[in-house]
Design a protein around this motif. Structure first.
Motif: not given
Length: 470
Positions: A314, A352, A354-355, A358-359
């Protein structure tokens, strides 16, 4: 204009701060009509009564204290501080709940974050009131009880009272913090751990808050006598670069305590995570005895020696905030019960969430864990070219005698709740250690001079922006 009056209030200000510091207002489980625990409620009642005795309309709303100065005007101004604190932790040279003054500095949990600044802001309002001035806006000093644990207090207040037209929070740094990183907090949890071998991890506990670097971690291992001679050389060998720990055996149990360096979770690279030290030692022991533990492997794979999120995939950065950061604030492992890791990520302005999240879900799945979001605070930014910030700049320069500039911050303040209508303003210049320091660490301190200067700066700012007729 206000300086002389505030200087005359010096002892009274210190005395009332001393009383507030004596209340151990760490947020706790709800108790009767106290959503953040009885001690937080006691602190909210104290500041409400103090303000009421000064002649302000004040009330303990239970999630926060509301102190109002001025009639219901067209503009609403919020000044938001907080009276909840992080746990004191270890390593204090004096009691964290008994304000001590040494060499012109006040020591105690909350003197800097954020009880001292909250008292200073109240006395700034008192100075204006007692000198006969009336604001042309309604000034609301909001002192929250849950800033350290998600800011639900101010979020709830704004839901009911609405957003302000302008807002300030004395809970970061001078000169002006007009940009703040986003904050994403979550936990990795499981009740199932894969183990192999004769050596077993019984418990590993370190840290007490998402946003603090753990400075101590305690480990208990079950080690058969037949394997103890293999382990003792590892514990006396520093080749794996772990320092500051102690250990002892008691029959077939090994107790290890590791010591790190506390720091705010927004800048984990400034600390030394005691949990990471513990994980490294345990990993070395498990490897030497051909044992395994998936909890230890998970932390090693995704977190140890990495504060930028590279292992999680990330990592990112921008020119305003800089690098994304990851802090492991709590490790809590009990072999017979829940296993948990609490993390705090600080996000660049345009990252972001959200991205990134997700990780985190993917890492949890790969490691046999469950990820749960604890909180998300979006980043915030206010233009340095606004008239609001230009006026604040002039007030800061007039009192401090220093050039004002805007800064970005990795910390999370109430400014995030104002949706671009407010900034963090004070209480100290963090580049000057004489003014204050050790926030979220042992021996937290604020100089008496910085305490009084903050009240002077806020008094002048309120006067110039919301009292003085242009």
């Amino acid at each position: 204009m206000f300086n002389d009056y505030i200087e005359l209030q010096k002892q009274e200000m210190i005395d009332n701060l001393m009383k507030l510091v004596a209340i151990p207002s760490v947020a706790a489980a709800p108790n009767e009509n106290a959503p953040f625990g009885k001690d937080v409620d006691k602190a909210l009642s104290f500041v409400s009564s103090l303000a009421e005795n000064m002649g302000f309309k004040a009330k303990n709303l239970k999630n926060c204290a509301e102190i109002i100065f001025g009639e219901n005007k067209a503009e609403k101004v919020y000044i938001a501080g907080h009276i909840d604190i992080v746990p004191p932790g270890d390593g204090w040279t004096s009691s964290p709940f008994q304000l001590a003054i040494r060499d012109g500095k006040m020591f105690g949990r909350g003197v800097l974050d954020d009880k001292g600044p909250s008292i200073a802001a109240l006395y700034a309002m008192k100075a204006i009131k007692e000198l006969g001035y009336k604001p042309n806006a309604q000034i609301r000093l909001i002192l929250g009880g849950n800033e350290e644990n998600g800011m639900t207090d101010l979020k709830e207040y704004i839901e009911k009272a609405g957003l302000p037209d302008y807002a300030l929070t004395p809970d970061s740094s001078f000169p002006i913090i007009n940009a703040e990183a986003g904050v994403l907090q979550g936990t990795f949890e499981t009740s199932n751990i894969t183990e192999e071998g004769e050596v077993s991890l019984m418990s590993l506990r370190g840290g007490n808050a998402f946003n603090s670097v753990p400075d101590i971690c305690r480990v208990v291992l079950s080690v058969p006598r037949s394997r103890q001679n293999e382990i003792k050389p590892i514990l006396s060998d520093r080749s794996f670069k772990v320092t500051d720990f102690e250990y002892y055996f008691n029959n077939e149990t090994l107790f290890i305590t590791t010591y790190g360096k506390a720091a705010h979770g927004s800048v984990p690279e400034k600390g030394e995570n005691a949990c990471f030290k513990a994980v490294k030692i345990v990993s070395e022991i498990l490897s030497a005895t051909k044992s395994k533990n998936s909890y230890i492997e998970f932390i090693e794979k995704y977190f140890t020696d990495d504060t930028k999120g590279t292992k999680l995939g990330v990592a990112c950065a921008d020119q305003i905030i800089g690098d994304l950061s990851v802090n492991v604030g709590i490790c809590d492992y009990d072999r017979k019960n829940q296993k948990m890791i609490a993390v705090d990520l600080r996000l660049p302005i345009k990252a972001a969430a959200k991205d990134i999240e997700s990780k985190l879900y993917k890492a949890a799945e790969c490691g046999g864990m469950r990820y749960k979001r604890a909180d998300l605070l979006e980043s915030t930014y206010v233009s340095e070219n606004s008239e609001f910030l230009k006026k604040l700049s002039r007030c800061y320069e007039k009192v401090s005698g220093k050039k004002c500039r805007t800064l970005s911050a990795r910390g999370a303040t109430y400014a995030k709740c104002f949706q671009g209508r407010g900034v963090a303003f004070g209480p100290i210049n963090e580049e000057n250690a004489e003014e204050g320091g050790n926030m979220h660490s042992a021996d937290e301190y604020l100089s008496v001079k910085a305490f009084l200067d903050l009240a002077k700066i806020y008094a002048l700012s309120i006067y110039e922006l919301w009292v003085k007729k242009d």
